[in-house]
Design a protein around this motif. Structure first.
Motif, PDB file in Angstrom:
ATOM      1  N   TRP A 119      -0.501 -58.676  47.903  1.00  0.00           N
ATOM      2  CA  TRP A 119       0.779 -58.365  47.136  1.00  0.00           C
ATOM      3  C   TRP A 119       1.217 -59.705  46.391  1.00  0.00           C
ATOM      4  O   TRP A 119       1.760 -59.631  45.360  1.00  0.00           O
ATOM      5  N   PRO A 175      -4.355 -51.930  48.643  1.00  0.00           N
ATOM      6  CA  PRO A 175      -3.481 -50.751  49.187  1.00  0.00           C
ATOM      7  C   PRO A 175      -2.018 -50.935  48.350  1.00  0.00           C
ATOM      8  O   PRO A 175      -1.001 -50.786  49.109  1.00  0.00           O
ATOM      9  N   SER A 176      -1.930 -51.503  47.164  1.00  0.00           N
ATOM     10  CA  SER A 176      -0.839 -51.747  46.567  1.00  0.00           C
ATOM     11  C   SER A 176      -1.006 -51.463  45.124  1.00  0.00           C
ATOM     12  O   SER A 176      -1.837 -52.069  44.392  1.00  0.00           O
ATOM     13  N   PHE A 177      -0.405 -50.524  44.242  1.00  0.00           N
ATOM     14  CA  PHE A 177      -0.313 -50.291  43.013  1.00  0.00           C
ATOM     15  C   PHE A 177       0.084 -51.269  42.131  1.00  0.00           C
ATOM     16  O   PHE A 177      -0.496 -51.777  41.038  1.00  0.00           O
ATOM     17  N   CYS A 216      -2.975 -53.639  41.993  1.00  0.00           N
ATOM     18  CA  CYS A 216      -3.962 -53.167  40.912  1.00  0.00           C
ATOM     19  C   CYS A 216      -3.667 -53.422  39.528  1.00  0.00           C
ATOM     20  O   CYS A 216      -4.656 -53.676  38.847  1.00  0.00           O
ATOM     21  N   VAL A 244      -6.798 -48.362  39.338  1.00  0.00           N
ATOM     22  CA  VAL A 244      -6.486 -48.137  40.465  1.00  0.00           C
ATOM     23  C   VAL A 244      -7.371 -47.608  41.779  1.00  0.00           C
ATOM     24  O   VAL A 244      -6.991 -47.387  42.625  1.00  0.00           O
ATOM     25  N   CYS A 289      -9.711 -48.916  43.333  1.00  0.00           N
ATOM     26  CA  CYS A 289      -9.489 -49.736  44.693  1.00  0.00           C
ATOM     27  C   CYS A 289      -8.501 -49.911  45.507  1.00  0.00           C
ATOM     28  O   CYS A 289      -8.500 -50.386  46.368  1.00  0.00           O
ATOM     29  N   HIS A 290      -7.584 -48.829  45.221  1.00  0.00           N
ATOM     30  CA  HIS A 290      -6.120 -48.906  45.860  1.00  0.00           C
ATOM     31  C   HIS A 290      -6.707 -48.239  47.256  1.00  0.00           C
ATOM     32  O   HIS A 290      -6.112 -48.814  48.421  1.00  0.00           O
ATOM     33  N   SER A 291      -7.036 -47.171  47.473  1.00  0.00           N
ATOM     34  CA  SER A 291      -7.676 -46.431  48.717  1.00  0.00           C
ATOM     35  C   SER A 291      -8.450 -45.155  48.249  1.00  0.00           C
ATOM     36  O   SER A 291      -8.845 -44.789  47.200  1.00  0.00           O
ATOM     37  N   SER A 294      -8.721 -43.331  44.906  1.00  0.00           N
ATOM     38  CA  SER A 294      -9.901 -43.462  44.060  1.00  0.00           C
ATOM     39  C   SER A 294     -10.401 -42.135  43.931  1.00  0.00           C
ATOM     40  O   SER A 294     -11.009 -41.734  42.649  1.00  0.00           O
TER      41      SER A 294
END
Length: 373
Positions: A88, A119-121, A124, A193, A195-197, A201
């Motif tokens: 973050w 896990p944070s847009f 990303c 994005v 790699c976010h989750s 993905s």
């Protein structure tokens, strides 16, 4: 002399006696403690021998492990929270391919420079300003999105005097630019994005591949419209076929396994087949109008060049060239994880072909030139 020796004799013999008495007293006082300590030592040694001879049952060991699992999970959650906080704050570092989770592993020839799971847009989108394996993919698609959005708006705002049938032709060009804009926008968002989750993905990969199908469908519309301008029936048939094939490709792209590395060749084959579906109307137009008119009036040269780019791009994507031959050397600056390579360059050629082909650019094309002889 004798008297001195006699006087010194008794004290010398009495000193050891007193020392012995003192030691005896101390031993007597420490006796119970030494006995208790000895008993504990014997008990401990006996316990160790019993454990060696009679091992603890596996059920008890499993119970101990079960008791420690919540503690391990708690520590793991703390580490995850710390990692999310670092991400973050933008303090993450690129990682090698080997330590990526399975859902982020796509191309094992790209050895370094991967983003970790974020896990944070917000993190990303901030990562587009960092150097990693997706930097080239993100910026080429993002700049292409801006370019085609600008060209589409500019075309739609042109006066009607530049069109023979303003409403129809603006719809045709609108479909062309809409397919390009959707494809490029879905693509740069996916590469940003993914790699976010795992769930994010998978969702954006489906949008990415659907956008490729929309791009290919939209690129055929202007060419079919003007090529069969005076033959509405074949034009309607070919447009319908392209739409059916494109929708079929979109449906296939919704399959969860379609985006996995195992089906890389399948993806390339699906989009290559969709792109090459234009061979049939091309042959129809060439036979009906003649090769000379097809290459001059019909701008067939641009179409063939676009087909070459489609085939080349799909082949490079499926074979993972050049990173296959130079692992780790093309991790950053070569676009390698996107099947839009061929359609992307083909789209640029298509724009030139449409501009030269369409009356919207003020060319001398007339419907009578495209009518059958």
């Amino acid at each position: 002399m004798s008297s001195r020796k006699g006087s010194t004799g008794p004290p010398s013999s009495g000193a050891p006696t007193s020392t012995r008495e003192t030691d005896t007293v101390e031993l007597a006082e420490l006796g119970p403690l030494l006995q208790e300590k000895g008993k504990r030592a014997v008990a401990n040694s006996t316990k160790v021998e019993e454990e060696q001879t009679c091992p603890v049952p596996q059920e008890e060991e499993e119970e101990v492990r079960v008791l420690t699992l919540p503690l391990q999970a708690h520590h793991a959650m703390e580490k995850m929270e710390e990692f999310v906080y670092k991400v973050w704050e933008g303090r993450w570092r690129v990682i090698p391919y080997d330590v990526l989770p399975d859902w982020l592993k796509d191309n094992d020839y790209l050895l370094h420079g991967h983003r970790p799971p974020m896990p944070s847009f917000r993190a990303c989108f901030k990562s587009i300003f960092r150097i990693h394996t997706e930097t080239g993919n993100i910026w080429t698609h993002l700049l292409g999105f801006v370019l085609f959005l600008f060209l589409g708006i500019l075309t739609m705002l042109r006066p009607n005097m530049y069109f023979m049938a303003p409403l129809q032709e603006k719809v045709v060009f609108g479909m062309f630019f809409l397919g390009a804009v959707l494809c490029l926008s879905f693509s740069w968002l996916f590469h940003t994005v993914y790699c976010h989750s795992e769930k994010v993905s998978r969702t954006f990969s489906k949008l990415d591949y659907s956008g490729i199908a929309l791009l290919i469908m939209g690129s055929f519309v202007p060419w079919l419209y003007y090529s069969f301008y005076c033959s509405p029936q074949p034009r309607l048939i070919y447009l319908s076929i392209v739409c059916v094939l494109g929708i079929s490709a979109i449906i296939v792209a919704q399959w969860d396994r379609f985006a996995t590395p195992k089906h890389r060749q399948t993806r390339a084959g699906v989009f290559l087949g969709l792109g090459l579906s234009g061979v049939v109307p091309t042959m129809h137009f060439t036979i009906a109008e003649g090769f000379v008119k097809a290459t001059t009036v019909g701008q067939m040269g641009w179409f063939f060049l676009m087909a070459v780019m489609y085939i080349t791009g799909a082949g490079l994507y499926a074979a993972r060239i050049p990173e296959r031959f130079f692992p780790g050397k093309f991790d950053i600056w070569v676009r390698k994880d996107s099947p839009q390579l061929g359609p992307g360059w083909g789209l640029v050629l298509r724009v030139q072909g449409v501009r030269s082909f369409s009356p919207a650019d003020g060319s001398s094309l007339k419907p009578s030139q495209l009518s059958p002889t």
